[in-house]
Write a protein that holds these residues in place. Sequence first.
Motif, PDB file in Angstrom:
ATOM      1  N   LEU A  39       1.229  -1.453  -0.057  1.00 23.08           N
ATOM      2  CA  LEU A  39       0.373  -0.160   0.115  1.00 23.08           C
ATOM      3  C   LEU A  39       0.861   1.186   0.101  1.00 23.08           C
ATOM      4  CD1 LEU A  39      -2.386  -0.974   2.551  1.00 23.08           C
ATOM      5  CD2 LEU A  39      -2.972  -0.607   0.508  1.00 23.08           C
ATOM      6  N   LYS A  40       2.043   1.025   0.811  1.00 22.93           N
ATOM      7  CA  LYS A  40       2.660   2.721   0.902  1.00 22.93           C
ATOM      8  C   LYS A  40       3.717   2.230  -0.802  1.00 22.93           C
ATOM      9  CE  LYS A  40       6.235   4.106   3.883  1.00 22.93           C
ATOM     10  NZ  LYS A  40       6.620   4.859   2.839  1.00 22.93           N
ATOM     11  N   ALA A  41       3.833   1.529  -1.016  1.00 25.17           N
ATOM     12  CA  ALA A  41       4.247   1.940  -2.735  1.00 25.17           C
ATOM     13  C   ALA A  41       3.321   2.798  -3.109  1.00 25.17           C
ATOM     14  CB  ALA A  41       5.740   0.591  -2.810  1.00 25.17           C
ATOM     15  N   ASP A  42       2.564   1.525  -3.269  1.00 27.44           N
ATOM     16  CA  ASP A  42       1.293   1.956  -5.010  1.00 27.44           C
ATOM     17  C   ASP A  42       0.419   2.877  -4.384  1.00 27.44           C
ATOM     18  OD1 ASP A  42       1.864  -0.437  -5.300  1.00 27.44           O
ATOM     19  OD2 ASP A  42      -0.127  -1.774  -5.005  1.00 27.44           O
ATOM     20  N   LEU A  43       0.566   3.664  -3.012  1.00 30.99           N
ATOM     21  CA  LEU A  43      -0.075   5.120  -3.132  1.00 30.99           C
ATOM     22  C   LEU A  43       0.374   6.170  -2.597  1.00 30.99           C
ATOM     23  CD1 LEU A  43      -4.044   2.935  -1.144  1.00 30.99           C
ATOM     24  CD2 LEU A  43      -3.113   4.188  -4.083  1.00 30.99           C
ATOM     25  N   GLN A  44       1.863   5.498  -2.477  1.00 32.28           N
ATOM     26  CA  GLN A  44       2.680   6.553  -1.414  1.00 32.28           C
ATOM     27  C   GLN A  44       2.725   7.376  -0.982  1.00 32.28           C
ATOM     28  OE1 GLN A  44       4.545   8.781  -5.230  1.00 32.28           O
ATOM     29  NE2 GLN A  44       4.770   6.531  -5.280  1.00 32.28           N
ATOM     30  N   LEU A  45       2.391   6.726   0.495  1.00 32.47           N
ATOM     31  CA  LEU A  45       1.849   6.985   1.178  1.00 32.47           C
ATOM     32  C   LEU A  45       2.852   7.437   2.742  1.00 32.47           C
ATOM     33  CD1 LEU A  45      -0.947   4.493   2.095  1.00 32.47           C
ATOM     34  CD2 LEU A  45      -1.307   6.450   1.104  1.00 32.47           C
ATOM     35  N   SER A  46       2.830   8.287   3.237  1.00 32.83           N
ATOM     36  CA  SER A  46       3.671   8.498   4.531  1.00 32.83           C
ATOM     37  C   SER A  46       3.087   7.037   6.077  1.00 32.83           C
ATOM     38  CB  SER A  46       3.254  10.070   5.354  1.00 32.83           C
ATOM     39  OG  SER A  46       2.075   9.887   5.758  1.00 32.83           O
ATOM     40  N   PHE A  47       4.589   7.135   6.771  1.00 31.82           N
ATOM     41  CA  PHE A  47       4.177   6.721   7.805  1.00 31.82           C
ATOM     42  C   PHE A  47       3.244   7.287   9.139  1.00 31.82           C
ATOM     43  CE2 PHE A  47       8.596   5.242   7.072  1.00 31.82           C
ATOM     44  CZ  PHE A  47       8.604   3.824   7.048  1.00 31.82           C
ATOM     45  N   ALA A  48       2.949   8.360   8.822  1.00 31.13           N
ATOM     46  CA  ALA A  48       1.880   8.703   9.596  1.00 31.13           C
ATOM     47  C   ALA A  48       0.542   7.941   8.406  1.00 31.13           C
ATOM     48  CB  ALA A  48       1.397  10.455   9.517  1.00 31.13           C
ATOM     49  N   GLN A  49      -0.255   8.034   7.296  1.00 29.91           N
ATOM     50  CA  GLN A  49      -0.879   7.617   6.697  1.00 29.91           C
ATOM     51  C   GLN A  49      -1.300   6.176   7.115  1.00 29.91           C
ATOM     52  OE1 GLN A  49       0.142   9.159   3.621  1.00 29.91           O
ATOM     53  NE2 GLN A  49      -1.826   9.928   2.715  1.00 29.91           N
ATOM     54  N   ILE A  50      -0.090   5.411   6.876  1.00 32.57           N
ATOM     55  CA  ILE A  50       0.032   4.075   7.610  1.00 32.57           C
ATOM     56  C   ILE A  50      -0.469   4.005   9.138  1.00 32.57           C
ATOM     57  CG2 ILE A  50       1.809   1.846   7.912  1.00 32.57           C
ATOM     58  CD1 ILE A  50       1.348   2.137   5.357  1.00 32.57           C
ATOM     59  N   GLY A  51      -0.294   4.961  10.336  1.00 34.23           N
ATOM     60  CA  GLY A  51      -0.695   5.096  11.238  1.00 34.23           C
ATOM     61  C   GLY A  51      -1.588   4.829  11.394  1.00 34.23           C
ATOM     62  N   LEU A  52      -2.475   6.426  10.648  1.00 33.80           N
ATOM     63  CA  LEU A  52      -4.112   5.760  10.366  1.00 33.80           C
ATOM     64  C   LEU A  52      -5.195   5.122  10.390  1.00 33.80           C
ATOM     65  CD1 LEU A  52      -4.360   9.796   9.598  1.00 33.80           C
ATOM     66  CD2 LEU A  52      -5.355   9.069  11.795  1.00 33.80           C
ATOM     67  N   ILE A  53      -4.052   4.327   9.142  1.00 34.70           N
ATOM     68  CA  ILE A  53      -5.100   3.431   8.737  1.00 34.70           C
ATOM     69  C   ILE A  53      -5.163   1.892  10.154  1.00 34.70           C
ATOM     70  CG2 ILE A  53      -4.781   0.428   7.087  1.00 34.70           C
ATOM     71  CD1 ILE A  53      -3.446   2.606   5.308  1.00 34.70           C
ATOM     72  N   THR A  54      -4.131   1.872  10.295  1.00 31.69           N
ATOM     73  CA  THR A  54      -4.359   1.136  11.651  1.00 31.69           C
ATOM     74  C   THR A  54      -4.669   1.393  12.905  1.00 31.69           C
ATOM     75  OG1 THR A  54      -1.360   0.219  11.499  1.00 31.69           O
ATOM     76  CG2 THR A  54      -2.640   0.035  13.685  1.00 31.69           C
ATOM     77  N   LEU A  55      -4.664   2.521  12.566  1.00 30.72           N
ATOM     78  CA  LEU A  55      -5.791   3.425  14.083  1.00 30.72           C
ATOM     79  C   LEU A  55      -7.443   3.618  13.530  1.00 30.72           C
ATOM     80  CD1 LEU A  55      -6.824   5.258  16.491  1.00 30.72           C
ATOM     81  CD2 LEU A  55      -6.552   7.168  14.278  1.00 30.72           C
ATOM     82  N   VAL A  56      -7.352   3.406  11.886  1.00 35.43           N
ATOM     83  CA  VAL A  56      -9.281   3.021  11.647  1.00 35.43           C
ATOM     84  C   VAL A  56      -9.740   1.239  12.061  1.00 35.43           C
ATOM     85  CG1 VAL A  56     -10.798   2.618  10.003  1.00 35.43           C
ATOM     86  CG2 VAL A  56      -9.051   5.302   9.579  1.00 35.43           C
ATOM     87  N   TYR A  57      -8.174   0.764  11.610  1.00 34.38           N
ATOM     88  CA  TYR A  57      -8.696  -0.710  12.257  1.00 34.38           C
ATOM     89  C   TYR A  57      -8.990  -1.617  13.418  1.00 34.38           C
ATOM     90  CZ  TYR A  57      -8.120  -5.903  11.609  1.00 34.38           C
ATOM     91  OH  TYR A  57      -7.994  -6.575  12.227  1.00 34.38           O
ATOM     92  N   GLN A  58      -8.369  -0.212  13.937  1.00 33.54           N
ATOM     93  CA  GLN A  58      -8.609  -0.672  15.524  1.00 33.54           C
ATOM     94  C   GLN A  58      -9.440  -0.326  16.098  1.00 33.54           C
ATOM     95  OE1 GLN A  58      -6.676  -2.871  16.894  1.00 33.54           O
ATOM     96  NE2 GLN A  58      -4.591  -3.402  15.914  1.00 33.54           N
ATOM     97  N   LEU A  59      -9.946   0.535  15.736  1.00 27.50           N
ATOM     98  CA  LEU A  59     -10.851   1.315  16.194  1.00 27.50           C
ATOM     99  C   LEU A  59     -12.187   0.345  15.414  1.00 27.50           C
ATOM    100  CD1 LEU A  59     -10.727   5.274  15.570  1.00 27.50           C
ATOM    101  CD2 LEU A  59     -10.924   3.861  18.017  1.00 27.50           C
TER     102      LEU A  59
END
Length: 406
Positions: A39-59
Amino acid sequence: MSSSEPKAGTAFRMLIALSAIHCLNDALQALLSASYPLLKADLQLSFAQIGLITLVYQLAASVFQPFIGFYFDKKPAVWSLYTGMIFTMTGLISIAFASDILMVYVSVFLIGLGSSVTHPEAAKLTSLAAGGKRGMAQSLFQVGGNLGGSFGPLLIAFFVSPFGRQYMSCFSLLALLGLIIVIPVSKWHKKTLQLMADKNGKVNQGDQPPFPIGKTVFSIVILSALIFSKYIYMTSLYSYYTFYLIEKFGITIQYSQILLFVFLSATAIGTMIGGSVSDKIGRKYVIWISILGASPFALMMPHANLLWTIILSFCTGFILSSAFPTIIVYAQELLPGKLGLISGLFYGFAFGVAGIASAILGKIADQHGIETIYHLCAYMPLLGLVAWFLPDLKKKRRTRMTKRRR
């Protein structure tokens, strides 16, 4: 008739099916974190965005579990497990083709919601199918999840990474397999609900709680503290054990993965044994031994050489992992009419603690070094001392039976 034990015998075929459903669900959930590099490579995400993905999933995967469990306790539905699998399958297909971060957030929310439905409902049905072997049943269910969770990285490594993120959608076939397995489970669930229904068609919510509300709440707080201690320590091993081995002992990445597998094998064995033992000697004693009993091994590990680190991590994983299915069953027996609520509460809390602990431990490792987290976390199993304050359900059950005979 009690909702916690609608039949005298143990429905082993249903238990195996529910364990398989748990395995498939957790394998599909594990695909998410394993796909982060793609996901990071395909969509050029930052680590902060990866962290938000994890947060949304965990919630979605933790906060909603007790509410969903509570809803289906009030309104039992034979279609509940279908819903969970469909949410997961939809999220998996959409994340495979997501073209922006917003679509990724929606996708992971759906995947998390699938977990929030599947865990409390499947855990509740496991209790209903257990007969008199609730600990064994919950252990079998939990082992299915452990096995599935270990498949995610392998599936990504061998079937997605070489070909592209879109191939994640192929694993919707696993969700389809889960829907097929759910069919006989739902039929059995329907028959069970009919057996549990009174003359007016209302489902009997089960036995009364064995203790007054104050003592029940106090016991749940104690169990939550034990979950807290267990999952902080286990997260330090799940997330950072390979980094610790590489940095401290200079071993290769491949060798560190093999040693992680040794640890994970120990957790699978401990999970299977813990519940069965609790059926025989009582829940409180297994909880007491499994949390506090791991503390000597955890305290020694930061000071050990490589060989003893392997041995101590195996012992710690084996002992600590026996706690969770026993804690779930103990909590269900505290509130026998709220099986879904209790299952969702503890699964959700465990997921939440693991997610938060992983982030905090990572920050500590960045600032103070990877070895620091093992020196700090080594003291967490000592919280097992609070298990002393748990009431003895086995003793309470014997007292009740004696009064009935009189």
